[in-house]
Design a protein around this motif. Structure first.
Motif, PDB file in Angstrom:
ATOM      1  N   TRP A 161       1.746  10.333  23.381  1.00  0.00           N
ATOM      2  CA  TRP A 161       1.403   8.955  23.719  1.00  0.00           C
ATOM      3  C   TRP A 161       2.151   7.971  22.836  1.00  0.00           C
ATOM      4  O   TRP A 161       2.558   6.910  23.272  1.00  0.00           O
ATOM      5  CB  TRP A 161      -0.093   8.718  23.591  1.00  0.00           C
ATOM      6  CG  TRP A 161      -0.882   9.356  24.687  1.00  0.00           C
ATOM      7  CD1 TRP A 161      -1.642  10.478  24.586  1.00  0.00           C
ATOM      8  CD2 TRP A 161      -0.959   8.946  26.056  1.00  0.00           C
ATOM      9  NE1 TRP A 161      -2.183  10.784  25.793  1.00  0.00           N
ATOM     10  CE2 TRP A 161      -1.787   9.857  26.724  1.00  0.00           C
ATOM     11  CE3 TRP A 161      -0.402   7.901  26.775  1.00  0.00           C
ATOM     12  CZ2 TRP A 161      -2.082   9.753  28.069  1.00  0.00           C
ATOM     13  CZ3 TRP A 161      -0.706   7.798  28.120  1.00  0.00           C
ATOM     14  CH2 TRP A 161      -1.526   8.706  28.741  1.00  0.00           C
ATOM     15  N   PHE A 162       2.281   8.294  21.572  1.00  0.00           N
ATOM     16  CA  PHE A 162       2.966   7.432  20.612  1.00  0.00           C
ATOM     17  C   PHE A 162       4.151   8.202  20.032  1.00  0.00           C
ATOM     18  O   PHE A 162       4.272   9.399  20.230  1.00  0.00           O
ATOM     19  CB  PHE A 162       2.004   7.015  19.493  1.00  0.00           C
ATOM     20  CG  PHE A 162       0.782   6.315  20.004  1.00  0.00           C
ATOM     21  CD1 PHE A 162       0.855   5.017  20.470  1.00  0.00           C
ATOM     22  CD2 PHE A 162      -0.435   6.962  20.048  1.00  0.00           C
ATOM     23  CE1 PHE A 162      -0.263   4.370  20.957  1.00  0.00           C
ATOM     24  CE2 PHE A 162      -1.564   6.319  20.525  1.00  0.00           C
ATOM     25  CZ  PHE A 162      -1.485   5.028  20.989  1.00  0.00           C
ATOM     26  N   ASP A 163       5.006   7.494  19.293  1.00  0.00           N
ATOM     27  CA  ASP A 163       6.142   8.152  18.654  1.00  0.00           C
ATOM     28  C   ASP A 163       5.637   9.286  17.779  1.00  0.00           C
ATOM     29  O   ASP A 163       4.723   9.114  16.984  1.00  0.00           O
ATOM     30  CB  ASP A 163       6.924   7.164  17.791  1.00  0.00           C
ATOM     31  CG  ASP A 163       7.650   6.116  18.611  1.00  0.00           C
ATOM     32  OD1 ASP A 163       7.919   6.390  19.790  1.00  0.00           O
ATOM     33  OD2 ASP A 163       7.941   5.038  18.072  1.00  0.00           O
ATOM     34  N   GLU A 203       3.602  11.098  12.839  1.00  0.00           N
ATOM     35  CA  GLU A 203       2.697  10.807  13.944  1.00  0.00           C
ATOM     36  C   GLU A 203       2.597   9.299  14.128  1.00  0.00           C
ATOM     37  O   GLU A 203       2.328   8.566  13.180  1.00  0.00           O
ATOM     38  CB  GLU A 203       1.309  11.388  13.642  1.00  0.00           C
ATOM     39  CG  GLU A 203       0.375  11.403  14.811  1.00  0.00           C
ATOM     40  CD  GLU A 203       0.795  12.400  15.882  1.00  0.00           C
ATOM     41  OE1 GLU A 203       0.700  12.033  17.065  1.00  0.00           O
ATOM     42  OE2 GLU A 203       1.224  13.510  15.548  1.00  0.00           O
ATOM     43  N   GLY A 204       2.821   8.826  15.352  1.00  0.00           N
ATOM     44  CA  GLY A 204       2.646   7.420  15.671  1.00  0.00           C
ATOM     45  C   GLY A 204       1.173   7.105  15.874  1.00  0.00           C
ATOM     46  O   GLY A 204       0.414   7.922  16.384  1.00  0.00           O
ATOM     47  N   LYS A 205       0.763   5.924  15.452  1.00  0.00           N
ATOM     48  CA  LYS A 205      -0.627   5.487  15.568  1.00  0.00           C
ATOM     49  C   LYS A 205      -0.697   4.210  16.393  1.00  0.00           C
ATOM     50  O   LYS A 205       0.268   3.444  16.466  1.00  0.00           O
ATOM     51  CB  LYS A 205      -1.236   5.238  14.183  1.00  0.00           C
ATOM     52  CG  LYS A 205      -1.234   6.452  13.279  1.00  0.00           C
ATOM     53  CD  LYS A 205      -2.153   7.514  13.813  1.00  0.00           C
ATOM     54  CE  LYS A 205      -2.173   8.728  12.889  1.00  0.00           C
ATOM     55  NZ  LYS A 205      -3.019   9.781  13.347  1.00  0.00           N
ATOM     56  N   LEU A 206      -1.850   3.971  16.989  1.00  0.00           N
ATOM     57  CA  LEU A 206      -2.083   2.770  17.774  1.00  0.00           C
ATOM     58  C   LEU A 206      -2.074   1.555  16.859  1.00  0.00           C
ATOM     59  O   LEU A 206      -2.846   1.490  15.894  1.00  0.00           O
ATOM     60  CB  LEU A 206      -3.414   2.872  18.517  1.00  0.00           C
ATOM     61  CG  LEU A 206      -3.795   1.682  19.396  1.00  0.00           C
ATOM     62  CD1 LEU A 206      -2.769   1.511  20.512  1.00  0.00           C
ATOM     63  CD2 LEU A 206      -5.184   1.874  19.981  1.00  0.00           C
ATOM     64  N   ALA A 207      -1.177   0.611  17.115  1.00  0.00           N
ATOM     65  CA  ALA A 207      -1.052  -0.590  16.295  1.00  0.00           C
ATOM     66  C   ALA A 207      -0.176  -1.586  17.037  1.00  0.00           C
ATOM     67  O   ALA A 207       0.494  -1.242  18.010  1.00  0.00           O
ATOM     68  CB  ALA A 207      -0.427  -0.253  14.944  1.00  0.00           C
ATOM     69  N   TRP A 208      -0.180  -2.820  16.574  1.00  0.00           N
ATOM     70  CA  TRP A 208       0.781  -3.802  17.076  1.00  0.00           C
ATOM     71  C   TRP A 208       2.115  -3.445  16.452  1.00  0.00           C
ATOM     72  O   TRP A 208       2.275  -3.443  15.256  1.00  0.00           O
ATOM     73  CB  TRP A 208       0.378  -5.219  16.673  1.00  0.00           C
ATOM     74  CG  TRP A 208      -0.897  -5.659  17.306  1.00  0.00           C
ATOM     75  CD1 TRP A 208      -2.111  -5.754  16.708  1.00  0.00           C
ATOM     76  CD2 TRP A 208      -1.077  -6.058  18.661  1.00  0.00           C
ATOM     77  NE1 TRP A 208      -3.037  -6.166  17.599  1.00  0.00           N
ATOM     78  CE2 TRP A 208      -2.434  -6.377  18.818  1.00  0.00           C
ATOM     79  CE3 TRP A 208      -0.242  -6.164  19.757  1.00  0.00           C
ATOM     80  CZ2 TRP A 208      -2.960  -6.795  20.027  1.00  0.00           C
ATOM     81  CZ3 TRP A 208      -0.778  -6.589  20.956  1.00  0.00           C
ATOM     82  CH2 TRP A 208      -2.113  -6.909  21.077  1.00  0.00           C
ATOM     83  N   GLY A 209       3.083  -3.125  17.270  1.00  0.00           N
ATOM     84  CA  GLY A 209       4.368  -2.649  16.763  1.00  0.00           C
ATOM     85  C   GLY A 209       4.274  -1.176  16.407  1.00  0.00           C
ATOM     86  O   GLY A 209       3.266  -0.521  16.645  1.00  0.00           O
ATOM     87  N   GLY A 259       3.152   9.014   3.378  1.00  0.00           N
ATOM     88  CA  GLY A 259       3.468   7.596   3.472  1.00  0.00           C
ATOM     89  C   GLY A 259       3.462   7.134   4.909  1.00  0.00           C
ATOM     90  O   GLY A 259       3.184   7.895   5.829  1.00  0.00           O
ATOM     91  N   ARG A 260       3.776   5.833   5.094  1.00  0.00           N
ATOM     92  CA  ARG A 260       3.804   5.284   6.444  1.00  0.00           C
ATOM     93  C   ARG A 260       4.798   4.140   6.542  1.00  0.00           C
ATOM     94  O   ARG A 260       5.224   3.568   5.537  1.00  0.00           O
ATOM     95  CB  ARG A 260       2.425   4.832   6.897  1.00  0.00           C
ATOM     96  CG  ARG A 260       1.877   3.646   6.173  1.00  0.00           C
ATOM     97  CD  ARG A 260       0.471   3.306   6.661  1.00  0.00           C
ATOM     98  NE  ARG A 260      -0.214   2.462   5.713  1.00  0.00           N
ATOM     99  CZ  ARG A 260      -0.206   1.137   5.759  1.00  0.00           C
ATOM    100  NH1 ARG A 260       0.428   0.515   6.720  1.00  0.00           N
ATOM    101  NH2 ARG A 260      -0.842   0.441   4.852  1.00  0.00           N
ATOM    102  N   ILE A 261       5.113   3.812   7.788  1.00  0.00           N
ATOM    103  CA  ILE A 261       6.013   2.713   8.114  1.00  0.00           C
ATOM    104  C   ILE A 261       5.291   1.825   9.110  1.00  0.00           C
ATOM    105  O   ILE A 261       4.767   2.319  10.111  1.00  0.00           O
ATOM    106  CB  ILE A 261       7.308   3.245   8.747  1.00  0.00           C
ATOM    107  CG1 ILE A 261       7.996   4.217   7.806  1.00  0.00           C
ATOM    108  CG2 ILE A 261       8.238   2.108   9.124  1.00  0.00           C
ATOM    109  CD1 ILE A 261       9.022   5.061   8.502  1.00  0.00           C
ATOM    110  N   ASN A 262       5.258   0.528   8.840  1.00  0.00           N
ATOM    111  CA  ASN A 262       4.653  -0.438   9.755  1.00  0.00           C
ATOM    112  C   ASN A 262       5.697  -1.446  10.198  1.00  0.00           C
ATOM    113  O   ASN A 262       6.389  -2.029   9.351  1.00  0.00           O
ATOM    114  CB  ASN A 262       3.522  -1.212   9.086  1.00  0.00           C
ATOM    115  CG  ASN A 262       2.243  -0.451   9.012  1.00  0.00           C
ATOM    116  OD1 ASN A 262       2.165   0.687   9.435  1.00  0.00           O
ATOM    117  ND2 ASN A 262       1.231  -1.079   8.449  1.00  0.00           N
TER     118      ASN A 262
END
Length: 158
Positions: free
Chosen positions: A12-14, A30-36, A50-53
């Motif tokens: 569903w997500f990246d 794992e991609g998460k539901l977010a704006w962008g 870590g993460r990237i927003n």
């Protein structure tokens, strides 16, 4: 160190799996539901690293980078306006990031011109697949974050 970054087709997500030279799973994204775009990085055991927003209120793509220590922001990578090539700036290291005109190959260098990483997009795959050649292994997580931000920026542009 060479890594193979392969985007999952049915997600569903990246979502990405990252393998080493021996085809051993090293990282998972794992991609998460977010704006962008919001991408969370873990090692092969599932330990969060870590993460990237993606910053959505920006004219050109811009991403914030966070590491596991108290979810601390370590910097930003943003796409710059340039003709005939892709250029990104990274404000947490004195590195330059330049790509070719089709955004299939990138070179990351430090302030003295030493190679940090080379990125090549593999063609003829069902999903986005990249080869990362990292020359300084202590920067592996940051290099992976750079690659993920570039792929997300290309996805946003398309």
């Amino acid at each position: 160190m060479k890594l193979l970054l392969r985007q999952r087709i049915f997600s569903w997500f990246d979502s990405y799996d990252i393998y080493d030279d021996c085809q051993t799973l090293v990282f998972h994204v794992e991609g998460k539901l977010a704006w962008g775009h919001r991408l969370e990085i873990s090692d092969h055991t599932g330990k969060y690293l870590g993460r990237i927003n993606e910053e959505i209120f920006s004219f050109l793509p811009r991403f914030s980078l966070y590491v596991v220590e108290n979810d601390t922001k370590i910097g930003e990578i943003k796409k710059e306006f340039a003709l005939f090539r892709s250029v990104y700036t990274l404000n947490c290291a004195d590195w330059s990031i330049e790509g070719d005109w089709v955004s299939w190959e990138f070179s990351v260098r430090d302030g003295q011109g030493n190679r940090i990483m080379e990125i090549t997009k593999e063609l003829f795959h069902f999903s986005d697949t990249y080869t990362l050649e990292i020359f300084q292994e202590e920067h592996t997580l940051l290099c992976l974050m750079i690659m993920l931000a570039i792929d997300a920026a290309n996805c946003s542009n398309n």
